[in-house]
Design a protein around this motif. Structure first.
Motif, mmCIF file in Angstrom:
data_model
loop_
_atom_site.group_PDB
_atom_site.id
_atom_site.type_symbol
_atom_site.label_atom_id
_atom_site.label_comp_id
_atom_site.label_asym_id
_atom_site.label_seq_id
_atom_site.Cartn_x
_atom_site.Cartn_y
_atom_site.Cartn_z
ATOM 1 N N GLY A 164 0.821 -1.252 0.012
ATOM 2 C CA GLY A 164 0.189 0.138 -0.058
ATOM 3 C C GLY A 164 0.913 1.256 -0.088
ATOM 4 O O GLY A 164 0.612 2.165 -0.598
ATOM 5 N N LEU A 165 1.841 1.230 0.600
ATOM 6 C CA LEU A 165 2.794 2.443 0.863
ATOM 7 C C LEU A 165 3.437 2.659 -0.442
ATOM 8 O O LEU A 165 3.705 3.929 -1.102
ATOM 9 N N LEU A 166 3.939 1.489 -1.378
ATOM 10 C CA LEU A 166 4.411 1.728 -2.683
ATOM 11 C C LEU A 166 3.427 2.433 -3.620
ATOM 12 O O LEU A 166 3.896 3.222 -4.465
ATOM 13 N N LYS A 167 1.911 1.981 -3.496
ATOM 14 C CA LYS A 167 1.259 2.791 -4.206
ATOM 15 C C LYS A 167 0.635 4.080 -3.850
ATOM 16 O O LYS A 167 0.569 4.804 -4.404
ATOM 17 N N GLY A 168 0.864 4.216 -2.427
ATOM 18 C CA GLY A 168 0.627 5.530 -2.071
ATOM 19 C C GLY A 168 1.712 6.744 -2.117
ATOM 20 O O GLY A 168 1.659 7.670 -1.905
ATOM 21 N N THR A 169 2.864 6.156 -2.682
ATOM 22 C CA THR A 169 3.859 7.319 -2.832
ATOM 23 C C THR A 169 3.387 8.054 -4.326
ATOM 24 O O THR A 169 4.157 9.206 -4.459
ATOM 25 N N SER A 170 2.405 7.765 -4.902
ATOM 26 C CA SER A 170 2.096 8.561 -6.011
ATOM 27 C C SER A 170 1.454 10.110 -5.448
ATOM 28 O O SER A 170 1.320 10.828 -6.332
ATOM 29 N N VAL A 171 1.207 10.006 -4.437
ATOM 30 C CA VAL A 171 0.412 11.088 -3.778
ATOM 31 C C VAL A 171 1.490 12.362 -3.587
ATOM 32 O O VAL A 171 1.146 13.508 -3.371
ATOM 33 N N VAL A 172 3.089 11.863 -3.772
ATOM 34 C CA VAL A 172 3.886 13.063 -3.474
ATOM 35 C C VAL A 172 4.032 13.896 -4.910
ATOM 36 O O VAL A 172 4.742 14.539 -4.970
ATOM 37 N N TYR A 173 3.260 13.590 -5.781
ATOM 38 C CA TYR A 173 3.023 14.214 -7.024
ATOM 39 C C TYR A 173 2.862 15.782 -6.577
ATOM 40 O O TYR A 173 3.087 16.875 -7.448
#
Length: 336
Positions: A237-246
């Motif tokens: 979930g954290l791997l996919k959640g890194t997309s929010v740092v855009y």
């Protein structure tokens, strides 16, 4: 005089109150074996196969997917560098989050009311705030605290540094992701520790085992076995959640994809590029999770089931043996 009861005609129901004898082997041989037919299962499987075939046909024939554009970008230098940034954020945030989460878990399990309250408040606050809000907050920390320093509490500051130079964009992202992950990791670790039987700790204490060794050699190995499935899920979930740092303009995978399709207008194939990379990375993490869980399960399961690779090897060996046919017996055994 001996009375023999009359036999009921074949096919007629036996009279009430009579005792039926068990069917013999001859009767069982004459029985017709009819296999169970699960028509509902086969219809459902057929419907699923038809839908999957239609979806695959649409992927291959619909020109909107633009697979040529997908092939030109999926291994491009820009995308590969963005994947590296995504992996760095995931790795650092996972390690920092679970280290801090382990400390918080043992704080909640301690008998000190102050430590319990602080750990509970931390988990409550950071699970209540969305991760994107936390990232924006840490990104604008310089507007709240222009400098960060070390000194005497409520007294003079002995050393200080500008907060903007200390916490950059990547630093703010790591702080936000790590603190957010620590709140969930604390509950994962706490659940794993609570799953360990308290009688084992009592037995270890009776034998004079030090408290730290009890935690390191008895509690943590068994807690890992219970916490690993959820912990692996959190890392994925954290791997996919890194997309929010855009929102912080960090060059991770989703941000780079947005930049590229913002210039070219090819939205669908670029989104498929990001999708393919996320699927690949989560698949690798799932395989690693499987083997780590298998390793920690050795204490509970002495004979674990074979891995998919071992099953494949056995299947290939069986197919090879069936193709070669039966082997001839040695001469000594033929003579015997």
């Amino acid at each position: 005089m001996e009375l023999t009861p009359a036999r009921a005609p074949q096919g007629a129901a036996p009279p009430p109150g009579s005792v039926q004898s068990a069917p013999g082997p001859e009767d069982l041989v004459r029985l017709r074996v009819v296999p169970a037919r699960h028509w509902g299962r086969w219809c459902a499987a057929l419907a699923v196969l038809v839908l999957a075939a239609q979806f695959a046909h649409g992927l291959l024939t619909n020109p909107v997917w633009e697979w040529e554009v997908f092939r030109s970008y999926v291994l491009s230098r820009t995308i590969v560098q963005a994947v590296g940034v995504t992996l760095q954020l995931t790795g650092y945030a996972s390690v920092l989050g679970f280290v801090l989460g382990t400390v918080l878990a043992f704080m909640r399990l301690s008998r000190n009311p102050v430590l319990q309250t602080v750990a509970w408040a931390y988990v409550w606050v950071f699970r209540s705030i969305p991760v994107i809000v936390q990232l924006v907050f840490w990104f604008n920390l310089g507007a709240l605290y222009r400098s960060l320093g070390v000194g005497v509490p409520f007294g003079p500051v002995l050393w200080s540094v500008d907060s903007n130079s200390l916490i950059g964009t990547i630093g703010a992202a790591l702080i936000g992701l790590s603190l957010h992950q620590a709140a969930y990791a604390a509950e994962v670790v706490r659940g794993g520790v609570l799953s360990v039987d308290a009688g084992q700790l009592e037995a270890a204490a009776a034998l004079g085992v030090p408290r730290w060794r009890q935690v390191r050699r008895i509690v943590l190995p068994q807690a890992m076995r219970a916490a690993l499935p959820t912990a692996g899920n959190e890392v994925i979930g954290l791997l996919k959640g890194t997309s929010v740092v855009y929102v912080m303009a960090i060059g991770e995978l989703f941000y780079r994809v947005q930049v590229v399709y913002g210039r070219s207008g090819q939205v669908i194939p670029l989104l498929m590029v990001a999708t393919a990379w996320y699927v690949l990375l989560t698949s690798v993490l799932s395989v690693l999770q499987y083997y780590v869980e298998r390793r920690f399960a050795r204490g509970a399961d002495r004979s674990p089931p074979p891995t998919p690779l071992q099953r494949l090897r056995r299947t290939l060996a069986s197919a090879r043996a069936a193709a070669e046919g039966p082997r001839p017996l040695p001469a000594a055994r033929r003579a015997a």
